[in-house]
Design a protein around this motif. Structure first.
Motif, short mmCIF file in Angstrom:
data_model
loop_
_atom_site.label_atom_id
_atom_site.label_comp_id
_atom_site.label_asym_id
_atom_site.label_seq_id
_atom_site.Cartn_x
_atom_site.Cartn_y
_atom_site.Cartn_z
N VAL A 295 0.82 -1.03 -0.06
CA VAL A 295 0.08 0.11 0.04
C VAL A 295 0.92 1.34 0.08
N THR A 296 1.90 1.22 0.96
CA THR A 296 2.73 2.49 1.05
C THR A 296 3.57 2.59 -0.39
N ALA A 297 4.17 1.50 -1.27
CA ALA A 297 4.65 1.68 -2.35
C ALA A 297 3.73 2.35 -3.39
N ASN A 298 2.43 2.22 -3.36
CA ASN A 298 1.36 2.53 -4.26
C ASN A 298 1.14 3.99 -3.99
N GLN A 299 1.32 4.33 -2.76
CA GLN A 299 1.14 5.75 -2.34
C GLN A 299 2.44 6.43 -2.96
N LEU A 300 3.44 5.94 -2.71
CA LEU A 300 4.77 6.60 -3.03
C LEU A 300 4.83 6.80 -4.68
N ARG A 301 4.13 5.88 -5.38
CA ARG A 301 4.31 5.91 -6.98
C ARG A 301 3.29 7.09 -7.33
N GLU A 302 2.14 6.93 -6.78
CA GLU A 302 0.88 7.96 -7.03
C GLU A 302 1.15 9.28 -6.51
N GLY A 303 2.24 9.70 -5.76
CA GLY A 303 2.23 10.88 -5.07
C GLY A 303 1.53 11.19 -3.88
N GLY A 304 1.06 10.24 -3.26
CA GLY A 304 0.23 10.36 -1.97
C GLY A 304 1.42 10.54 -0.86
N LEU A 305 2.56 9.91 -1.27
CA LEU A 305 3.54 10.14 -0.17
C LEU A 305 4.82 10.58 -0.99
N ALA A 306 5.58 11.66 -0.27
CA ALA A 306 6.67 12.35 -0.68
C ALA A 306 8.11 11.45 -0.46
N ARG A 307 8.19 10.48 0.51
CA ARG A 307 9.34 9.90 0.80
C ARG A 307 9.06 8.95 1.86
N LEU A 308 9.81 7.73 1.78
CA LEU A 308 9.96 6.67 2.73
C LEU A 308 11.39 6.38 3.20
N VAL A 309 11.58 6.14 4.41
CA VAL A 309 12.66 6.22 5.03
C VAL A 309 12.57 4.67 5.80
N ILE A 310 13.46 3.54 5.63
CA ILE A 310 13.45 2.51 6.43
C ILE A 310 14.73 2.28 7.18
N ASP A 311 14.52 2.08 8.33
CA ASP A 311 15.64 2.07 9.46
C ASP A 311 15.56 0.60 10.18
N PRO A 312 16.38 -0.35 9.60
CA PRO A 312 16.49 -1.59 10.25
C PRO A 312 17.04 -1.67 11.52
N CYS A 313 17.69 -0.69 11.92
CA CYS A 313 18.71 -0.39 13.20
C CYS A 313 19.85 -1.26 12.84
N GLN A 314 20.44 -1.52 11.83
CA GLN A 314 21.67 -1.95 11.79
C GLN A 314 22.77 -0.98 11.25
N GLY A 315 22.69 0.02 11.41
CA GLY A 315 23.84 1.12 10.97
C GLY A 315 23.41 1.54 9.53
N SER A 316 22.42 1.52 9.01
CA SER A 316 22.21 1.99 7.52
C SER A 316 20.65 2.52 7.57
N ARG A 317 20.50 3.52 6.76
CA ARG A 317 18.84 3.47 6.55
C ARG A 317 18.76 3.76 5.19
N PHE A 318 17.59 3.29 4.63
CA PHE A 318 17.21 3.23 3.25
C PHE A 318 16.22 4.39 2.89
N GLN A 319 16.31 5.34 1.97
CA GLN A 319 15.54 6.22 1.78
C GLN A 319 15.13 6.38 0.19
N ILE A 320 14.01 6.39 0.08
CA ILE A 320 13.50 6.35 -1.17
C ILE A 320 12.33 7.22 -1.47
N SER A 321 12.37 7.98 -2.63
CA SER A 321 11.25 8.81 -3.05
C SER A 321 10.69 8.38 -4.44
N ARG A 322 9.51 9.17 -5.01
CA ARG A 322 9.03 8.72 -6.21
C ARG A 322 9.84 8.38 -7.46
#
Length: 349
Positions: A295-322
């Motif tokens: 659902v979140t990826a669809n929101q990102l693709r359609e512009g309903g979400l500006a940015r997603l950050v995923i933090d697995p708490c292992q020293g790196s964060r993954f940031q992705i925009s549309r």
């Protein structure tokens, strides 16, 4: 016109470590796509509660604990005396192993409501004259109120599970008194009717308490999220302390979110499953997260979400925009990032 919201997802345990791949490995096409096409950035914090607290401007200090206890208590019992000094005082089982003392907690150890009430009453009757009071808003999470600020440095319970206590007993100027008190509580619980009954039923006895995370409600600072999502009492306590809107993970799964601002989600069920050495539960949580992120990826693709950050708490964060979703040539998915510990299977898992 308001801008689209952003989503920060803290999900410890997403990348393991796990002892072996679960058979069969859950299908995660959305996670594969998001992780492979995101920008990966190094971060310093890896302890899940510390990552969450940093979002509210609460950081580690060398001479004191993270004050998770009063915040969690605020989430579980907002009518408690929250001006006092509180510590986690979780019920644990201690087991001798040669020259070591191993500590266990979790579902197999957690007392039922009647047992928790009986043991906390026993403790309060014995230690009430010392200015102490034990509170159990839920049977498995207990809190200890002291009549003054304490100079203690402790280890969080999640770092101790299944391990030897060794040199991890509380340190600091008040350590001698508190280590003596913990020993006294062990003797008090040892001869209790609750533990005699648990022994008859071949259940692990409640050997004592593990204290950690003490303090008073901290001052919050920095740019806070507009909505916090999570089931852990720390998320609800932070929301109440910061006067923020809070949703459970189930409410978030059903699609409830924010139309603007920053959403912070604390998805800790993967981490909880790893702490319990429950690989099937980890797989179920991963499948659950995959469904919500579709659902979140669809929101990102359609512009309903500006940015997603995923933090697995292992020293790196993954940031992705549309725009980054269009990096079709990137195909390194979840299994490429997953930490599988040397191919060795833990027999307790």
């Amino acid at each position: 016109m308001s801008s689209a919201p952003t989503l920060d997802l803290i999900c410890p345990g997403l990348l393991g470590p796990i002892p072996t791949l679960p058979p069969p490995f859950p299908k995660t096409p959305t996670l594969d796509r998001l992780l492979s096409r995101a920008d990966k950035r190094a971060v310093l914090l890896t302890d899940p509660p510390a990552v969450l607290l940093a979002e509210f401007g609460v950081f580690d200090e060398p001479d004191r604990d993270f004050p998770t206890a009063p915040l969690c208590l605020l989430g579980e019992d907002p009518d408690a005396d929250l001006d006092a000094w509180w510590m986690h005082a979780d019920p644990v089982h201690l087991r001798a192993d040669r020259d070591r003392l191993l500590l266990f907690a979790g579902a197999e150890i957690v007392p039922d409501r009647a047992e928790a009430d009986a043991l906390t009453a026993l403790f309060n009757d014995h230690f009430g004259g010392d200015g102490l009071r034990l509170l159990a808003p839920t049977p498995g999470r207990w809190y200890l109120r002291a009549d003054r600020r304490l100079d203690l440095r402790t280890q969080p319970l999640h770092r101790m599970l299944g391990g030897a206590i060794g040199d991890d007993l509380p340190g600091g100027l008040d350590a001698n008194r508190w280590n003596g008190l913990l020993n006294e509580a062990q003797m008090l619980f040892f001869d209790s009717a609750v533990n005699r009954d648990r022994e008859r039923r071949r259940r692990p006895v409640i050997s004592g308490l593990w204290i950690w995370g003490g303090g008073r409600l901290p001052t919050l600072s920095g740019e806070r999220p507009d909505l916090i999502v999570g089931d852990h009492p720390l998320t609800l306590g932070l929301a109440r302390h910061a006067s923020l809107r809070h949703l459970t993970l189930e409410q978030w799964r059903e699609g409830a979110t924010a139309s603007t601002g920053r959403v912070l989600v604390y998805w800790d069920s993967l981490w909880t499953a790893l702490q319990a050495r429950d690989l099937p539960a980890w797989s179920r949580s991963l499948t659950d997260l995959e469904g919500r992120l579709a659902v979140t990826a669809n929101q990102l693709r359609e512009g309903g979400l500006a940015r997603l950050v995923i933090d697995p708490c292992q020293g790196s964060r993954f940031q992705i925009s549309r725009g980054q979703l269009r990096r079709f040539w990137r195909r390194q998915g979840l299994r490429a990032w997953l930490n599988v510990t040397s191919g060795q299977v833990n027999p307790d898992f």
